[in-house]
Design an enzyme around this catalytic site. Sequence first.
Site, PDB file in Angstrom:
ATOM      1  N   LYS A  27       4.011  -9.513  -5.319  1.00  0.00           N
ATOM      2  CA  LYS A  27       5.139  -8.590  -5.473  1.00  0.00           C
ATOM      3  C   LYS A  27       6.137  -8.708  -4.287  1.00  0.00           C
ATOM      4  O   LYS A  27       7.309  -9.281  -4.719  1.00  0.00           O
ATOM      5  CB  LYS A  27       4.627  -6.725  -5.412  1.00  0.00           C
ATOM      6  CG  LYS A  27       5.670  -6.327  -6.160  1.00  0.00           C
ATOM      7  CD  LYS A  27       6.202  -5.007  -7.272  1.00  0.00           C
ATOM      8  CE  LYS A  27       5.010  -3.864  -5.778  1.00  0.00           C
ATOM      9  NZ  LYS A  27       6.112  -3.195  -4.716  1.00  0.00           N
ATOM     10  N   ARG A 128      14.039   8.128  -2.428  1.00  0.00           N
ATOM     11  CA  ARG A 128      13.804   7.186  -0.817  1.00  0.00           C
ATOM     12  C   ARG A 128      14.501   7.085  -0.182  1.00  0.00           C
ATOM     13  O   ARG A 128      15.508   7.271   0.077  1.00  0.00           O
ATOM     14  CB  ARG A 128      12.470   6.031  -1.075  1.00  0.00           C
ATOM     15  CG  ARG A 128      11.669   6.793  -2.316  1.00  0.00           C
ATOM     16  CD  ARG A 128      10.732   5.133  -2.246  1.00  0.00           C
ATOM     17  NE  ARG A 128       9.492   4.396  -1.204  1.00  0.00           N
ATOM     18  CZ  ARG A 128       9.465   3.441  -1.619  1.00  0.00           C
ATOM     19  NH1 ARG A 128       9.220   2.498  -2.848  1.00  0.00           N
ATOM     20  NH2 ARG A 128       9.455   3.365  -0.701  1.00  0.00           N
ATOM     21  N   GLN A 175      10.618  -4.207   4.935  1.00  0.00           N
ATOM     22  CA  GLN A 175      11.416  -4.409   3.867  1.00  0.00           C
ATOM     23  C   GLN A 175      12.847  -4.027   5.354  1.00  0.00           C
ATOM     24  O   GLN A 175      13.759  -4.713   4.836  1.00  0.00           O
ATOM     25  CB  GLN A 175      11.690  -2.854   3.320  1.00  0.00           C
ATOM     26  CG  GLN A 175      10.384  -3.613   1.897  1.00  0.00           C
ATOM     27  CD  GLN A 175      10.553  -2.591   1.064  1.00  0.00           C
ATOM     28  OE1 GLN A 175      10.409  -0.675   1.383  1.00  0.00           O
ATOM     29  NE2 GLN A 175       9.183  -2.017   0.359  1.00  0.00           N
ATOM     30  N   ASP A 321       0.006  -0.997   1.491  1.00  0.00           N
ATOM     31  CA  ASP A 321      -0.414  -0.667   0.272  1.00  0.00           C
ATOM     32  C   ASP A 321      -0.876  -0.429  -0.373  1.00  0.00           C
ATOM     33  O   ASP A 321      -1.647   0.114  -1.301  1.00  0.00           O
ATOM     34  CB  ASP A 321       0.062  -1.987  -0.209  1.00  0.00           C
ATOM     35  CG  ASP A 321       1.965  -1.898  -0.003  1.00  0.00           C
ATOM     36  OD1 ASP A 321       3.017  -1.116   0.512  1.00  0.00           O
ATOM     37  OD2 ASP A 321       2.704  -2.835  -0.590  1.00  0.00           O
ATOM     38  N   LYS A 348       6.297   6.129   0.208  1.00  0.00           N
ATOM     39  CA  LYS A 348       6.038   5.234  -0.697  1.00  0.00           C
ATOM     40  C   LYS A 348       6.543   5.830  -2.273  1.00  0.00           C
ATOM     41  O   LYS A 348       7.556   6.686  -1.826  1.00  0.00           O
ATOM     42  CB  LYS A 348       4.833   4.791  -0.298  1.00  0.00           C
ATOM     43  CG  LYS A 348       4.538   4.061   0.261  1.00  0.00           C
ATOM     44  CD  LYS A 348       5.158   3.482   1.159  1.00  0.00           C
ATOM     45  CE  LYS A 348       4.784   2.153   2.639  1.00  0.00           C
ATOM     46  NZ  LYS A 348       5.894   0.837   2.224  1.00  0.00           N
ATOM     47  N   ARG A 352       1.372   9.572  -0.515  1.00  0.00           N
ATOM     48  CA  ARG A 352      -0.149   9.000  -1.073  1.00  0.00           C
ATOM     49  C   ARG A 352      -0.819   9.592  -0.426  1.00  0.00           C
ATOM     50  O   ARG A 352      -2.127   9.518  -0.822  1.00  0.00           O
ATOM     51  CB  ARG A 352       0.404   7.394  -0.664  1.00  0.00           C
ATOM     52  CG  ARG A 352       1.426   6.519  -1.731  1.00  0.00           C
ATOM     53  CD  ARG A 352       0.403   4.797  -1.472  1.00  0.00           C
ATOM     54  NE  ARG A 352       1.605   5.036  -2.924  1.00  0.00           N
ATOM     55  CZ  ARG A 352       2.190   3.252  -2.638  1.00  0.00           C
ATOM     56  NH1 ARG A 352       1.518   2.484  -2.069  1.00  0.00           N
ATOM     57  NH2 ARG A 352       2.757   2.817  -3.662  1.00  0.00           N
ATOM     58  N   ARG A 393       0.048   2.746  -7.916  1.00  0.00           N
ATOM     59  CA  ARG A 393      -1.594   2.490  -6.950  1.00  0.00           C
ATOM     60  C   ARG A 393      -2.046   4.116  -6.990  1.00  0.00           C
ATOM     61  O   ARG A 393      -3.365   3.353  -6.680  1.00  0.00           O
ATOM     62  CB  ARG A 393      -0.645   1.753  -5.436  1.00  0.00           C
ATOM     63  CG  ARG A 393       0.012   1.005  -5.169  1.00  0.00           C
ATOM     64  CD  ARG A 393       0.110   0.259  -4.141  1.00  0.00           C
ATOM     65  NE  ARG A 393       0.792  -0.986  -3.958  1.00  0.00           N
ATOM     66  CZ  ARG A 393       1.075  -2.401  -4.063  1.00  0.00           C
ATOM     67  NH1 ARG A 393       0.120  -2.651  -5.093  1.00  0.00           N
ATOM     68  NH2 ARG A 393       1.956  -2.594  -4.279  1.00  0.00           N
TER      69      ARG A 393
HETATM   70  C1  S3P Z   1       7.550  -4.365   1.343  1.00  0.00           C
HETATM   71  C2  S3P Z   1       7.100  -4.031   2.538  1.00  0.00           C
HETATM   72  C3  S3P Z   1       6.267  -2.841   2.275  1.00  0.00           C
HETATM   73  C4  S3P Z   1       5.254  -2.404   1.262  1.00  0.00           C
HETATM   74  C5  S3P Z   1       6.421  -2.854  -0.256  1.00  0.00           C
HETATM   75  C6  S3P Z   1       6.865  -4.226  -0.020  1.00  0.00           C
HETATM   76  C7  S3P Z   1       7.961  -6.128   1.187  1.00  0.00           C
HETATM   77  O1  S3P Z   1       6.692  -1.641   2.487  1.00  0.00           O
HETATM   78  O2  S3P Z   1       4.709  -0.852   0.905  1.00  0.00           O
HETATM   79  O3  S3P Z   1       4.757  -2.742  -1.282  1.00  0.00           O
HETATM   80  O4  S3P Z   1       7.838  -6.775   0.487  1.00  0.00           O
HETATM   81  O5  S3P Z   1       9.010  -5.486   2.522  1.00  0.00           O
HETATM   82  P1  S3P Z   1       7.630  -1.542   4.280  1.00  0.00           P
HETATM   83  O6  S3P Z   1       7.892  -2.642   4.385  1.00  0.00           O
HETATM   84  O7  S3P Z   1       8.328  -0.363   4.119  1.00  0.00           O
HETATM   85  O8  S3P Z   1       6.439  -0.740   4.704  1.00  0.00           O
END
Ligand code: S3P
Length: 438
Positions: A27, A128, A175, A321, A348, A352, A393
């Site tokens: 993803k 969020r 992220q 995750d 999340k 979770r 999930r």
């Molecule tokens: C992701 C970063 C993660 C993860 C998310 C996808 C990404 O989040 O939980 O499903 O693609 O950069 P965080 O960076 O906020 O922990």
Amino acid sequence: MFSEINVRFCLKPGGSLNGQIRVPGDKSISHRSIMLGSLAEGVTHISGFLEGDDSLATLKAFRAMGVQIEGPDNGKVVVHGVGMLGLQSPAAALDLGNSGTSIRLMSGLLAGQSFDVEMVGDASLSKRPMRRVTDPLALMGAKIDSAEGGTPPLHLHGGSQLKGIDYTLPMASAQVKSCVLLAGLYAEGQTRVTEPAPTRDHTERMLQGFGYAIERDGATATLSGGGVLKATDIDVPADISSAAFFMVGAAIAENSNVLLEHVGINPTRTGVIDILRLMGAELEVTNERVVGGEPVADIRVASSKLKGIQIPEELVPLAIDEFPALFVAAACAEGETVLTGAEELRVKESDRIQVMADGLIKMGIKAEPTPGGVVIQGGSMRGAEVDSHGDHRIAMSFAMAALKASGSVVINDCANVNTSFPGFVSLASQAGLNISTK
Ligand code: S3P
């Protein structure tokens, strides 16, 4: 997107998992391939693209900004890049559904555009936290309005000249790191991001793959604005986060042996392998290779006698995750499993920690949430009706729990499994899970 429809998973207890399985594409990499492909000069060919609602939300958003994108057709996508300055103002708000990755990364990419953009999401995304991205973007000179409480919708005002910043992330978040780096592409001067612990580095790797200079020095990544991206081809590996359900399922169920093919094993994502091994899982990583700048392998997992552990905190961001699935492994292990330092799990797609503890308790397991984790006593699971709270999930984790339950398991609110794992029900039943939908 479809979360208003109550899709229920119904599982008969027991069974085993066997066979060779290729789970859908990663993803995180799928999102980034559309984003960077759109801004590149030239045509990017993607294969193995995840045709899930989240990555499709990103794809549609870039189409709405004038990018010509062919597909997806069996995981193949062709992106006709428009160059760094070629995006057009979308006619309407961009609907990013359930996808935190889309809204946070696109906040960075779009903060320096000449036009305004409104980004909205579903009920879960609308709760969020977004200040973690709007705060550093404001430091760079972006103008962004959010709802009260710092949540979506986000309204980005175009026409701001961004400037590079030197930013230390307050939490380990790929992220947020990616958001700031992507804004940095449009900023004057250097943008430096330092992370408190290693998080997934797909953005950094893919920028390099598109020919953009980015330096990594310990915990700090640095790039300069004003460069160009050059189109490239991307082969998206299978998502280790989706493979994780089958790893846990095969480890807990008797007479199981699965081979998960072509799984991305980027070292910033492999915490689930390390944690399962610490718990005593029979897990073998074979046929390691590098595909398009990302390490890939086949992973074999067989029925295992698991034991409870104290999960090392440094593994938390590397398995962020996979905890819902790992909690199910802990419920099937002998002894106590303790997780700490995982507060991020509370923000999340659902909380979770609480949602998994609630469901496990309903199944007869002793699970005590703590502010930053949980304590789970391994035991016997009975059948129960549990709620996934629309979190993909959570739904897939409880589906795997049925392999060890003594009675039927019904899971409510499972439509969002399509955000990351289209075809889960048929793939899981082919492998041996007694699952149907209602
Ligand atoms: C992701 C970063 C993660 C993860 C998310 C996808 C990404 O989040 O939980 O499903 O693609 O950069 P965080 O960076 O906020 O922990």
